[in-house]
Scaffold this motif. Structure first.
Motif, PDB file in Angstrom:
ATOM      1  N   ARG A 263       0.835  -1.207   0.000  1.00  0.00           N
ATOM      2  CA  ARG A 263       0.000   0.000   0.000  1.00  0.00           C
ATOM      3  C   ARG A 263       0.874   1.264   0.000  1.00  0.00           C
ATOM      4  N   VAL A 278      -3.422   0.184 -12.661  1.00  0.00           N
ATOM      5  CA  VAL A 278      -4.822  -0.249 -12.739  1.00  0.00           C
ATOM      6  C   VAL A 278      -4.971  -1.270 -13.868  1.00  0.00           C
ATOM      7  N   GLY A 281      -1.630  -4.171 -13.144  1.00  0.00           N
ATOM      8  CA  GLY A 281      -1.679  -4.824 -11.838  1.00  0.00           C
ATOM      9  C   GLY A 281      -0.319  -5.057 -11.197  1.00  0.00           C
ATOM     10  N   GLU A 296      -5.371 -13.966  -4.330  1.00  0.00           N
ATOM     11  CA  GLU A 296      -6.782 -13.567  -4.147  1.00  0.00           C
ATOM     12  C   GLU A 296      -6.889 -12.474  -3.064  1.00  0.00           C
ATOM     13  N   TRP A 297      -6.159 -12.669  -1.960  1.00  0.00           N
ATOM     14  CA  TRP A 297      -6.247 -11.752  -0.822  1.00  0.00           C
ATOM     15  C   TRP A 297      -5.711 -10.360  -1.180  1.00  0.00           C
ATOM     16  N   SER A 299      -5.382  -9.067  -4.124  1.00  0.00           N
ATOM     17  CA  SER A 299      -6.257  -8.477  -5.139  1.00  0.00           C
ATOM     18  C   SER A 299      -7.498  -7.857  -4.494  1.00  0.00           C
ATOM     19  N   GLU A 300      -8.089  -8.577  -3.525  1.00  0.00           N
ATOM     20  CA  GLU A 300      -9.277  -8.062  -2.816  1.00  0.00           C
ATOM     21  C   GLU A 300      -8.958  -6.788  -2.051  1.00  0.00           C
ATOM     22  N   GLU A 301      -7.827  -6.818  -1.348  1.00  0.00           N
ATOM     23  CA  GLU A 301      -7.466  -5.683  -0.483  1.00  0.00           C
ATOM     24  C   GLU A 301      -7.052  -4.448  -1.276  1.00  0.00           C
ATOM     25  N   MET A 302      -6.370  -4.668  -2.411  1.00  0.00           N
ATOM     26  CA  MET A 302      -5.797  -3.552  -3.174  1.00  0.00           C
ATOM     27  C   MET A 302      -6.698  -3.075  -4.310  1.00  0.00           C
ATOM     28  N   ASP A 303      -7.646  -3.934  -4.698  1.00  0.00           N
ATOM     29  CA  ASP A 303      -8.547  -3.585  -5.793  1.00  0.00           C
ATOM     30  C   ASP A 303      -7.801  -3.378  -7.111  1.00  0.00           C
ATOM     31  N   VAL A 304      -6.729  -4.127  -7.317  1.00  0.00           N
ATOM     32  CA  VAL A 304      -6.010  -4.111  -8.609  1.00  0.00           C
ATOM     33  C   VAL A 304      -5.780  -5.572  -9.007  1.00  0.00           C
TER      34      VAL A 304
END
Length: 335
Positions: A263, A278, A281, A296-297, A299-304
């Protein structure tokens, strides 16, 4: 002949990999050395030495001379590299005379740590030593277009360090390096089992638990594993069952630190490059990228979008070797 004399080394905390242009990865051994403490002689290197961890008599110790991606014990590292150079020349069927070596260093390494790596490689018989930053090597090995002015985000989760970098035009635009990675997760598991079950396990058992039932912080089908260790109350051997949900608890803190580093790196990204992220990725590489559910985790947390490198364990070594052809360009970019 010149090509054979060029080798790339990924001097990792957990494993050492050697890459040559013609044969690809020719050596992949754990960074462990077994030493006789009375004579100071190196008895075994690599897998053979790793088998000895926690199982040797008093005068023989199995140690990891690299900590957090940098040299912790200079003399032992030099000895280990000399052994590795001998194995490499045996595998290539010729003696490597004064090779040109490219080695990767963590981007957070100090100038003293970098100098130590250079000196250790030189004293093991190399003629020229080039250093390349680990994230750049990982990006080259993951087939990313590092020379183009496009944002390539690489997350390299190794044994000792996690490096998150945005690379564009052959150089590192912004980077965060934290000394939390695979080894720290193993330590977390050891402490968790000790605290919750009063059971003492070794780091090899912890590593096995991580690879078999370890899981990032996403919902999944629960799995269990039987583990054995020493009961801290009775002092006797004991067997228990640990679930993958408990493993998530054990590794939670370390995983959140890694997420925080990703982040922070994305927050430091210049706005012009943010658009690329964006679309393109993040690429996960290093042994830690193999943790179940991590892609998966993140990707979910970062939204990319998040992708795993083609062969995460070898990408740094492959990139180190391949970088020989672009080393001059990269050195110019780094200046």
């Amino acid at each position: 002949m010149l090509n054979n004399n060029e080798i790339g080394i990924d001097l990792g905390t957990a494993n050492i990999l050697v890459y040559t242009k013609n044969k690809g990865i020719i050596l992949n051994e754990p960074s462990v050395v077994a030493i006789d403490t009375t004579t100071k002689k190196v008895l075994a290197v690599g897998s053979e030495a790793k088998e000895m961890i926690g199982k040797t008599p008093g005068k023989i110790i199995a140690i990891r001379p690299l900590k957090d991606g940098v040299i912790a014990d200079y003399d032992v590292t030099t000895e280990m590299l000399k052994h590795i150079m001998k194995i490499v020349s045996r595998k290539l069927g010729m003696s490597i005379r004064k090779p040109t070596v490219v080695v990767c260093t963590p981007s957070g390494a100090t100038s003293v740590e970098r100098r130590a790596i250079q000196d250790a490689i030189r004293s093991s018989g190399a003629k020229h030593v080039h250093l390349i930053e680990e994230p750049v090597a990982a990006a080259i090995g993951s087939d990313l277009p590092v020379e183009e002015p496009i944002a390539n985000v690489i997350v390299d989760i190794g044994g000792g360090t996690t490096e998150v970098a945005i690379i564009s035009f052959g150089g590192v635009v912004t980077c965060h390096s934290i000394r939390i990675a695979g080894d720290q997760m193993d330590e977390d598991i050891v402490q968790y089992v000790r605290k919750n079950y009063n059971l003492l396990i070794g780091e090899r058992t912890a590593e096995q638990m991580k690879t078999e039932i370890g899981h990032a912080l996403v919902s999944h089908e629960k799995a269990e594993m039987e583990i054995r260790g020493r009961d801290l109350v009775t002092g006797l051997p004991k067997t228990i069952f640990v679930s993958s949900v408990e493993m998530q608890d054990a590794m939670r803190e370390s995983l959140l630190h890694i997420l925080e580093a990703i982040r922070a790196t994305l927050e430091d990204c210049p706005p012009e490059l943010s658009g690329d992220i964006v679309d393109r990725g993040v690429i996960l590489t290093g042994g830690g990228a193999l943790l179940k559910g991590l892609q998966e985790w993140v990707s979910e947390e970062m939204d990319v979008p998040v992708h795993i490198a083609p062969n995460p364990l070898e990408s740094v070594a492959i990139g180190t070797g391949r970088s020989l052809s672009v080393i001059n360009k990269l050195l110019k970019a780094a200046k």
